[in-house]
Design a protein around this motif. Sequence first.
Motif, short mmCIF file in Angstrom:
data_model
loop_
_atom_site.label_atom_id
_atom_site.label_comp_id
_atom_site.label_asym_id
_atom_site.label_seq_id
_atom_site.Cartn_x
_atom_site.Cartn_y
_atom_site.Cartn_z
N ALA A 1 5.22 20.09 4.50
CA ALA A 1 4.10 21.02 4.40
C ALA A 1 2.80 20.29 4.09
CB ALA A 1 4.39 22.07 3.32
N ALA A 2 2.90 19.14 3.41
CA ALA A 2 1.72 18.36 3.08
C ALA A 2 1.38 17.34 4.17
CB ALA A 2 1.94 17.64 1.75
N GLY A 3 2.12 17.38 5.28
CA GLY A 3 1.87 16.46 6.38
C GLY A 3 2.45 15.08 6.17
N ILE A 4 3.42 14.97 5.29
CA ILE A 4 4.07 13.68 4.99
C ILE A 4 5.42 13.63 5.69
CG2 ILE A 4 5.01 12.21 3.16
CD1 ILE A 4 3.02 13.61 1.26
N ASP A 5 5.68 12.57 6.41
CA ASP A 5 6.95 12.41 7.13
C ASP A 5 8.00 11.83 6.18
OD1 ASP A 5 9.06 11.87 8.81
OD2 ASP A 5 7.82 10.98 10.39
N PRO A 6 9.05 12.58 5.82
CA PRO A 6 10.08 12.06 4.91
C PRO A 6 10.75 10.80 5.42
CG PRO A 6 10.33 14.43 5.23
CD PRO A 6 9.33 13.96 6.24
N ARG A 7 10.79 10.62 6.74
CA ARG A 7 11.41 9.41 7.29
C ARG A 7 10.62 8.16 6.89
NH1 ARG A 7 11.50 11.16 13.46
NH2 ARG A 7 9.36 11.66 12.78
N ASN A 8 9.31 8.27 6.87
CA ASN A 8 8.49 7.13 6.44
C ASN A 8 8.69 6.84 4.96
OD1 ASN A 8 7.39 6.82 9.00
ND2 ASN A 8 5.61 8.10 8.57
N VAL A 9 8.81 7.91 4.16
CA VAL A 9 9.02 7.73 2.73
C VAL A 9 10.36 7.02 2.48
CG1 VAL A 9 9.27 8.88 0.50
CG2 VAL A 9 7.63 9.76 2.19
N ALA A 10 11.40 7.44 3.22
CA ALA A 10 12.71 6.81 3.08
C ALA A 10 12.65 5.33 3.42
CB ALA A 10 13.73 7.52 3.98
N VAL B 1 8.34 9.95 -7.17
CA VAL B 1 7.46 11.04 -6.76
C VAL B 1 6.73 10.62 -5.49
CG1 VAL B 1 5.60 10.19 -8.27
CG2 VAL B 1 5.55 12.56 -7.45
N VAL B 2 6.68 11.54 -4.52
CA VAL B 2 5.93 11.31 -3.29
C VAL B 2 4.55 11.92 -3.49
CG1 VAL B 2 5.87 11.62 -0.79
CG2 VAL B 2 8.07 11.45 -1.97
N MET B 3 3.55 11.07 -3.67
CA MET B 3 2.20 11.54 -3.95
C MET B 3 1.59 12.16 -2.70
SD MET B 3 1.33 8.18 -6.23
CE MET B 3 -0.33 8.63 -6.73
N TRP B 4 0.58 12.99 -2.90
CA TRP B 4 0.04 13.77 -1.78
C TRP B 4 -0.66 12.89 -0.74
CZ3 TRP B 4 2.93 17.52 -1.97
CH2 TRP B 4 3.16 18.29 -3.11
N ASP B 5 -0.96 11.64 -1.10
CA ASP B 5 -1.52 10.72 -0.10
C ASP B 5 -0.44 9.95 0.64
OD1 ASP B 5 -0.64 8.93 -1.99
OD2 ASP B 5 -2.61 8.06 -2.44
N GLY B 6 0.84 10.27 0.36
CA GLY B 6 1.97 9.66 1.07
C GLY B 6 2.59 8.48 0.36
N ARG B 7 1.92 7.96 -0.69
CA ARG B 7 2.51 6.83 -1.42
C ARG B 7 3.70 7.28 -2.27
NH1 ARG B 7 -1.80 4.37 -5.12
NH2 ARG B 7 -2.40 6.58 -5.26
N PRO C 1 0.80 -1.23 0.00
CA PRO C 1 0.00 0.00 0.00
C PRO C 1 0.83 1.28 0.00
CG PRO C 1 0.07 -0.93 2.20
CD PRO C 1 0.78 -1.92 1.31
N ASN C 2 2.14 1.16 0.17
CA ASN C 2 2.99 2.35 0.31
C ASN C 2 3.66 2.78 -0.99
OD1 ASN C 2 2.68 2.56 3.23
ND2 ASN C 2 3.91 0.69 3.34
N VAL C 3 3.65 1.94 -2.02
CA VAL C 3 4.31 2.27 -3.28
C VAL C 3 3.40 1.90 -4.45
CG1 VAL C 3 6.63 1.92 -2.31
CG2 VAL C 3 5.49 0.05 -3.50
N THR C 4 3.65 2.53 -5.59
CA THR C 4 2.84 2.23 -6.77
C THR C 4 3.60 2.60 -8.04
OG1 THR C 4 0.65 2.52 -7.78
CG2 THR C 4 1.69 4.48 -6.85
#
Length: 232
Positions: A47-56, A83-89, A12-15
């Motif tokens: 700014a979009a409420g996404i934690d870069p640590r989770n994306v990493a 690309v980090v989508m606005w829903d965090g994926r 659910p985290n990548v696409t």
Amino acid sequence: AEALRHRLASDPNVTVPRVFWNVTRTGVLTLERFSGARVDQVDKMRAAGIDPRNVALNLARSMLRQVFQLGLFHGDPHQGNLVVMWDGRLGFLDMGQLGQLDEGTRRAMGDLLLALVRNDATAALEGLLEVGAVGQDTDLTGLRRDLARLMTRYALLPRQHFPLGECFQRLVTLLFHQGVRVPAEFTLLGKALLVTEAICHEMDPDFDAAAAAQPTIVELEDERASPRRFLS
């Protein structure tokens, strides 16, 4: 693109963008549009409420899963292809370079990863023998010694600072100098892991490589212990 999208569908985290075949022709590939921030735009993520640590963490875990479990991986995961989508994926773009591993090579790559993590030069050599990369003229004693030296270089580092991508890159160089036939996937894998680690540290300076790799390592260990491996 469709092959990678299908294999990543359970995460659910990548696409990966869908292909629109009805408007795709020779020389024209039409893909789903992804909107979001580049992985190096950390301020936009926050700014979009996404934690870069989770994306990493999601990026690292997905790349390791692609290589060592799925056998199909994005070979060029630089900032412009993520690309980090606005829903965090996290979206993977531009599948112009994909590494594909057959079942035997994928298993051998997994054995090699476990050997590197365990600092086991003998097991690493066995993994190389399994993919047929070592020829009859190769000095196995010298190769085992050089593998042990390479692993010792990283053995005393804290687990979270273990540079897996750098280690694979140095491994490829070592094999080349030893006259070992290196599968093309080794070079592509080393580059992909090196770029992935650099991006992860850019998003999270305290990125923990050991924590990111742990689910993959556990699944590989379970796979090795499964009776199905001996029946296949």
